[in-house]
Write a protein that holds these residues in place. Structure first.
Motif, PDB file in Angstrom:
ATOM      1  N   THR A 120      27.242  39.998  32.247  1.00 36.05           N
ATOM      2  CA  THR A 120      26.937  38.821  33.057  1.00 36.05           C
ATOM      3  C   THR A 120      25.693  39.006  33.918  1.00 36.05           C
ATOM      4  O   THR A 120      24.808  38.144  33.929  1.00 36.05           O
ATOM      5  CB  THR A 120      28.138  38.460  33.954  1.00 36.05           C
ATOM      6  OG1 THR A 120      29.328  38.384  33.158  1.00 36.05           O
ATOM      7  CG2 THR A 120      27.913  37.115  34.633  1.00 36.05           C
ATOM      8  N   LEU A 121      25.623  40.107  34.651  1.00 35.27           N
ATOM      9  CA  LEU A 121      24.476  40.328  35.543  1.00 35.27           C
ATOM     10  C   LEU A 121      23.132  40.386  34.804  1.00 35.27           C
ATOM     11  O   LEU A 121      22.185  39.697  35.198  1.00 35.27           O
ATOM     12  CB  LEU A 121      24.688  41.605  36.358  1.00 35.27           C
ATOM     13  CG  LEU A 121      25.553  41.498  37.610  1.00 35.27           C
ATOM     14  CD1 LEU A 121      25.630  42.841  38.325  1.00 35.27           C
ATOM     15  CD2 LEU A 121      25.026  40.442  38.566  1.00 35.27           C
ATOM     16  N   PRO A 122      23.033  41.194  33.730  1.00 31.98           N
ATOM     17  CA  PRO A 122      21.729  41.247  33.048  1.00 31.98           C
ATOM     18  C   PRO A 122      21.287  39.906  32.466  1.00 31.98           C
ATOM     19  O   PRO A 122      20.077  39.635  32.396  1.00 31.98           O
ATOM     20  CB  PRO A 122      21.971  42.272  31.932  1.00 31.98           C
ATOM     21  CG  PRO A 122      23.104  43.106  32.407  1.00 31.98           C
ATOM     22  CD  PRO A 122      23.975  42.168  33.178  1.00 31.98           C
ATOM     23  N   LEU A 123      22.244  39.067  32.058  1.00 33.17           N
ATOM     24  CA  LEU A 123      21.892  37.797  31.419  1.00 33.17           C
ATOM     25  C   LEU A 123      21.698  36.660  32.419  1.00 33.17           C
ATOM     26  O   LEU A 123      21.265  35.571  32.030  1.00 33.17           O
ATOM     27  CB  LEU A 123      22.980  37.408  30.407  1.00 33.17           C
ATOM     28  CG  LEU A 123      23.116  38.336  29.187  1.00 33.17           C
ATOM     29  CD1 LEU A 123      24.249  37.874  28.285  1.00 33.17           C
ATOM     30  CD2 LEU A 123      21.797  38.398  28.414  1.00 33.17           C
ATOM     31  N   SER A 124      22.015  36.897  33.674  1.00 31.95           N
ATOM     32  CA  SER A 124      21.876  35.830  34.669  1.00 31.95           C
ATOM     33  C   SER A 124      21.017  36.261  35.853  1.00 31.95           C
ATOM     34  O   SER A 124      21.040  35.623  36.902  1.00 31.95           O
ATOM     35  CB  SER A 124      23.261  35.395  35.178  1.00 31.95           C
ATOM     36  OG  SER A 124      23.955  36.474  35.785  1.00 31.95           O
ATOM     37  N   TRP A 125      20.220  37.312  35.689  1.00 30.70           N
ATOM     38  CA  TRP A 125      19.476  37.857  36.814  1.00 30.70           C
ATOM     39  C   TRP A 125      18.471  36.865  37.373  1.00 30.70           C
ATOM     40  O   TRP A 125      18.200  36.873  38.578  1.00 30.70           O
ATOM     41  CB  TRP A 125      18.790  39.155  36.426  1.00 30.70           C
ATOM     42  CG  TRP A 125      17.630  39.000  35.478  1.00 30.70           C
ATOM     43  CD1 TRP A 125      17.674  39.068  34.118  1.00 30.70           C
ATOM     44  CD2 TRP A 125      16.268  38.749  35.828  1.00 30.70           C
ATOM     45  NE1 TRP A 125      16.435  38.868  33.587  1.00 30.70           N
ATOM     46  CE2 TRP A 125      15.532  38.676  34.609  1.00 30.70           C
ATOM     47  CE3 TRP A 125      15.577  38.592  37.029  1.00 30.70           C
ATOM     48  CZ2 TRP A 125      14.167  38.441  34.572  1.00 30.70           C
ATOM     49  CZ3 TRP A 125      14.215  38.357  37.005  1.00 30.70           C
ATOM     50  CH2 TRP A 125      13.520  38.280  35.779  1.00 30.70           C
TER      51      TRP A 125
END
Length: 221
Positions: free
Chosen positions: A140-145
């Protein structure tokens, strides 16, 4: 013109919103992630409550904070115990006002970012034994940074422009709670429009720079 009286509200605004933007980002991050992963009765009502300050007049938000942080409130009493002094009309009151008014914007931005992540990727990670924290950290974090960074920048910019709620709960104490918006208001009221214009120009330049960052990220995304 560029003396201590000129720089004091600018530095104070940067300090207040530097702390407030970190706090609101962490709170909004947790809230957005939790709301994304849970369904329950009354969820829409809770989400409406979370973003309500976005549409309320700042003075209404300020009055609510004034009541909540007053000595007659258990929240105000808890804060007085924590800070060893009444919280109203202090530096921390300005921080709290900035957090409250910026939260809906940051929360909505982060939530939209989380929801834009392909759920199938998250489900695939779970099916291979990944826990929720691992899914959040590695998927989630890498794709929504970009949404996270945008939310942080917008939260900082929103806090910088806050006036009504800050004035009601923190006042306008030079060197202590006088941020740029309140300083501009007082300067205009006292007839010093030249000083007010310098502060306005500083605010416009800073806001322009922050929004330019957001626009650049949207173009790249």
């Amino acid at each position: 013109m560029m003396n201590q009286d000129f720089w004091s509200p600018i530095w104070l605004s940067l300090e207040v919103n530097g702390v407030a933007s970190i706090l609101v980002f962490v709170i909004a991050l947790v809230a957005a992630w939790w709301m994304k992963g849970h369904s329950f009765y009354g969820k829409s009502a809770v989400e409406t409550l979370l973003i309500l300050p976005l549409v309320l007049p700042p003075t209404v938000v300020g009055f609510g904070l004034l009541v909540l942080m007053g000595r007659k409130s258990w929240i105000g009493q808890a804060m007085e115990w924590l800070f060893h002094q009444p919280i109203l009309f202090t530096w921390w009151a300005a921080v709290i006002a900035a957090v409250v008014v910026a939260f809906p914007l940051v929360y909505q931005t982060l939530k939209n970012g989380f929801e834009s992540v392909d759920r199938e990727l998250e489900d695939a990670a779970r099916s291979m034994g990944a826990g929720e924290w691992q899914v959040f950290r590695y998927i989630t974090l890498p794709l929504s940074w970009r949404s996270l960074l945008t939310g942080y920048v917008l939260g900082f910019a929103r806090g910088m422009g806050e006036f009504g709620a800050t004035l009601m709960v923190a006042g306008n104490i030079p060197g202590k709670t006088q941020t740029i918006p309140t300083a501009i208001y007082i300067a205009v009221e006292s007839g010093d429009t030249r000083l007010a214009a310098y502060w306005v120009a500083s605010t416009v330049l800073l806001s322009f720079a922050l929004l330019a960052i957001v626009q650049r990220m949207k173009i790249r995304s």
